[in-house]
Design a protein around this motif. Structure first.
Motif, PDB file in Angstrom:
ATOM      1  N   SER A  29      -3.094  10.510  -8.430  1.00 25.59           N
ATOM      2  CA  SER A  29      -2.271   9.418  -7.914  1.00 25.59           C
ATOM      3  C   SER A  29      -3.022   8.096  -7.820  1.00 25.59           C
ATOM      4  N   GLY A  30      -4.348   8.146  -7.867  1.00 23.08           N
ATOM      5  CA  GLY A  30      -5.129   6.914  -7.856  1.00 23.08           C
ATOM      6  C   GLY A  30      -5.388   6.380  -6.461  1.00 23.08           C
ATOM      7  N   PHE A  31      -6.136   5.278  -6.424  1.00 27.19           N
ATOM      8  CA  PHE A  31      -6.552   4.707  -5.136  1.00 27.19           C
ATOM      9  C   PHE A  31      -5.369   4.163  -4.347  1.00 27.19           C
ATOM     10  N   SER A  32      -4.407   3.525  -5.046  1.00 25.53           N
ATOM     11  CA  SER A  32      -3.273   2.920  -4.335  1.00 25.53           C
ATOM     12  C   SER A  32      -2.446   3.977  -3.613  1.00 25.53           C
ATOM     13  N   GLY A  33      -2.204   5.123  -4.267  1.00 28.65           N
ATOM     14  CA  GLY A  33      -1.452   6.200  -3.622  1.00 28.65           C
ATOM     15  C   GLY A  33      -2.189   6.756  -2.424  1.00 28.65           C
ATOM     16  N   LEU A  34      -3.497   6.926  -2.568  1.00 27.59           N
ATOM     17  CA  LEU A  34      -4.299   7.426  -1.456  1.00 27.59           C
ATOM     18  C   LEU A  34      -4.301   6.435  -0.295  1.00 27.59           C
ATOM     19  N   LEU A  35      -4.330   5.149  -0.613  1.00 29.50           N
ATOM     20  CA  LEU A  35      -4.331   4.125   0.423  1.00 29.50           C
ATOM     21  C   LEU A  35      -3.025   4.140   1.207  1.00 29.50           C
ATOM     22  N   VAL A  36      -1.894   4.290   0.505  1.00 30.24           N
ATOM     23  CA  VAL A  36      -0.595   4.339   1.183  1.00 30.24           C
ATOM     24  C   VAL A  36      -0.550   5.516   2.152  1.00 30.24           C
ATOM     25  N   ASP A  37      -0.996   6.697   1.691  1.00 32.41           N
ATOM     26  CA  ASP A  37      -0.989   7.876   2.559  1.00 32.41           C
ATOM     27  C   ASP A  37      -1.928   7.691   3.746  1.00 32.41           C
ATOM     28  N   ALA A  38      -3.077   7.049   3.496  1.00 32.18           N
ATOM     29  CA  ALA A  38      -4.034   6.827   4.578  1.00 32.18           C
ATOM     30  C   ALA A  38      -3.455   5.868   5.624  1.00 32.18           C
ATOM     31  N   VAL A  39      -2.765   4.818   5.182  1.00 30.63           N
ATOM     32  CA  VAL A  39      -2.175   3.859   6.114  1.00 30.63           C
ATOM     33  C   VAL A  39      -1.054   4.505   6.916  1.00 30.63           C
ATOM     34  N   LEU A  40      -0.172   5.256   6.230  1.00 30.71           N
ATOM     35  CA  LEU A  40       0.912   5.939   6.943  1.00 30.71           C
ATOM     36  C   LEU A  40       0.360   6.955   7.935  1.00 30.71           C
ATOM     37  N   GLY A  41      -0.687   7.675   7.509  1.00 31.07           N
ATOM     38  CA  GLY A  41      -1.321   8.638   8.412  1.00 31.07           C
ATOM     39  C   GLY A  41      -1.916   7.962   9.624  1.00 31.07           C
ATOM     40  N   ALA A  42      -2.549   6.797   9.409  1.00 32.96           N
ATOM     41  CA  ALA A  42      -3.153   6.069  10.525  1.00 32.96           C
ATOM     42  C   ALA A  42      -2.083   5.567  11.496  1.00 32.96           C
ATOM     43  N   ILE A  43      -0.954   5.071  10.954  1.00 28.84           N
ATOM     44  CA  ILE A  43       0.124   4.583  11.826  1.00 28.84           C
ATOM     45  C   ILE A  43       0.705   5.727  12.652  1.00 28.84           C
ATOM     46  N   LEU A  44       0.976   6.848  11.974  1.00 28.37           N
ATOM     47  CA  LEU A  44       1.557   7.990  12.677  1.00 28.37           C
ATOM     48  C   LEU A  44       0.580   8.549  13.705  1.00 28.37           C
ATOM     49  N   ALA A  45      -0.708   8.612  13.342  1.00 25.39           N
ATOM     50  CA  ALA A  45      -1.722   9.110  14.281  1.00 25.39           C
ATOM     51  C   ALA A  45      -1.814   8.200  15.501  1.00 25.39           C
ATOM     52  N   ALA A  46      -1.736   6.887  15.283  1.00 26.80           N
ATOM     53  CA  ALA A  46      -1.801   5.950  16.408  1.00 26.80           C
ATOM     54  C   ALA A  46      -0.606   6.122  17.335  1.00 26.80           C
ATOM     55  N   ILE A  47       0.586   6.346  16.753  1.00 23.71           N
ATOM     56  CA  ILE A  47       1.781   6.545  17.571  1.00 23.71           C
ATOM     57  C   ILE A  47       1.633   7.804  18.422  1.00 23.71           C
TER      58      ILE A  47
END
Length: 396
Positions: A218-236
């Motif tokens: 999926s490349g770096f951009s796909g990994l970045l999207v998942d990492a950002v969504l994971g960080a937002i959900l983890a923060a919530i």
């Protein structure tokens, strides 16, 4: 339940009032609905390539139907809460699903368990309904794709909410179990909050890791999207768990807020008493408030502290206390036995600066100043002991 500016979340739109509870969609709802439409539209193109641009209309329908399922999930919580006579302030549909704002805690561990379980249970039932619908249509059709997606999304919503950590429904169920076992709601909250923190860390690390494992190209951009969504959900999840502990600790301390304990000693005078004389009696008797009584000795008004301060000292001998008083309306008389949330709810329902505190037989005990309650509440939130009563002074 009134739709005041204070009740409406910033920028939110009121969608209706099922069961008398306002339902709002927040601005983030439009963002996630657009994202779901875009992502799901791309997935539909792989299954039904002949749809063309119409796939985005199908995807939009799915996004709206999905949030309809989320609303039903939240309404399940709301109906159970109302059944248990717990007030529900509002329901919000937002970025990561929805939330029902229930203003009081359940009275028992059993009620807490069913209040939490009702949402995931209804999501599972919706998943079963959509699974049944899938048996009636061809899978490679628009109805088949929609029913499959709605079945899977409701199962995922139920499974995610059943994870045993606060602020998720499963965390509240775990809290109820620990509460039942220990007899302490605080112990249940702490246990479920720590599991919630562990879940937050698992989401933070697990989402991008799992995405990279499942789609290594999926490349770096796909990994970045998942990492950002994971960080937002983890923060919530993390903030929700921490917030649950703060609220539980505050509720533990709320019994410090007692109408009896916070009431100021008052002197009683008639309405034509000069203000200077009333203040002299306050000082002499070590009181901090003034109540005006009629000829039969029944309290009829409360002298307002702010109004007293506004009268220059040289004018006080010529100013009657009635000029700086507020008539004693029914909402300004509160029972001395009120404590905690019940006291706060009573004051919120009848905003005023001063209240007459009365015993069960109706006899006056003293005057409760709203500013004293606010100070005691702030100290409770900070984990501080209540201040001892001020022994003497004047309302000015």
């Amino acid at each position: 339940m009134s739709d005041t500016k204070e009740d409406r979340p910033p920028g939110a739109l009121l969608m209706g009032r099922p069961f008398g509870v306002p339902v709002y969609i927040t601005p983030t709802w439009f963002l996630i609905t657009g994202l779901i439409t875009w992502l799901f539209g791309g997935q539909i193109d792989r299954v039904l390539p002949g749809l063309g641009a119409a796939r985005y209309l199908v995807a939009l329908f799915f996004a709206l139907a999905f949030y309809g399922s989320v609303l039903i999930h939240e309404l399940a919580h709301t109906v159970v809460a109302l059944r248990y006579r717990l007030p529900v302030k509002r329901i919000q549909l937002q970025f990561f699903g929805g939330v029902s704002e229930i203003e009081k805690e359940a009275e028992s561990a059993g009620r807490e368990f069913w209040l939490a379980f009702s949402g995931p249970l209804l999501s599972l039932l919706l998943g079963a309904v959509f699974l049944g619908g899938m048996q009636l249509v061809e899978s490679a059709t628009v109805p088949g794709v929609l029913l499959t997606a709605l079945m899977l999304s409701n199962v995922v919503v139920a499974a995610f909410n059943l994870l045993p950590g606060l602020p998720l429904d499963g965390g509240r169920m775990l809290r109820a179990v620990v509460w039942k076992a220990t007899g302490s709601p605080m112990a249940g909250t702490v246990a479920a909050a720590w599991v919630g923190r562990l879940l937050a860390l698992a989401v933070l690390v697990g989402m991008p890791t799992l995405a990279a494992y499942q789609a290594p190209g999926s490349g770096f951009s796909g990994l970045l999207v998942d990492a950002v969504l994971g960080a937002i959900l983890a923060a919530i999840i993390w903030n929700g768990a921490a917030g649950s502990v703060r609220v539980a600790r505050l509720r533990e301390r709320l019994p410090q807020l007692s109408a009896r304990g916070l009431a100021r000693t008052a002197v009683t005078v008639v309405q034509d008493t000069p203000l200077a004389e009333a203040l002299r009696r306050v000082e002499a008797e070590g009181a901090r408030a003034v109540v005006i009584a009629d000829g039969r000795g029944e309290p009829v008004a409360l002298v307002r502290e702010a109004a007293v301060r506004a009268v220059p000292e040289h004018r006080r001998p010529w100013t009657a206390v009635a000029a700086v008083a507020r008539d004693l309306e029914p909402g300004l008389m509160i029972p001395a036995d009120l404590v905690g949330e019940e006291l706060l709810d009573t004051l919120r329902a009848n905003p005023a600066a001063e209240y007459l505190v009365v015993e069960r037989d109706g006899s006056p005990l003293g005057v409760l100043a709203a500013q004293d309650v606010e100070l005691a509440f702030a100290r409770a939130m900070a984990g501080q002991a209540p201040l001892p009563p001020v022994p003497t002074g004047t309302p000015a």
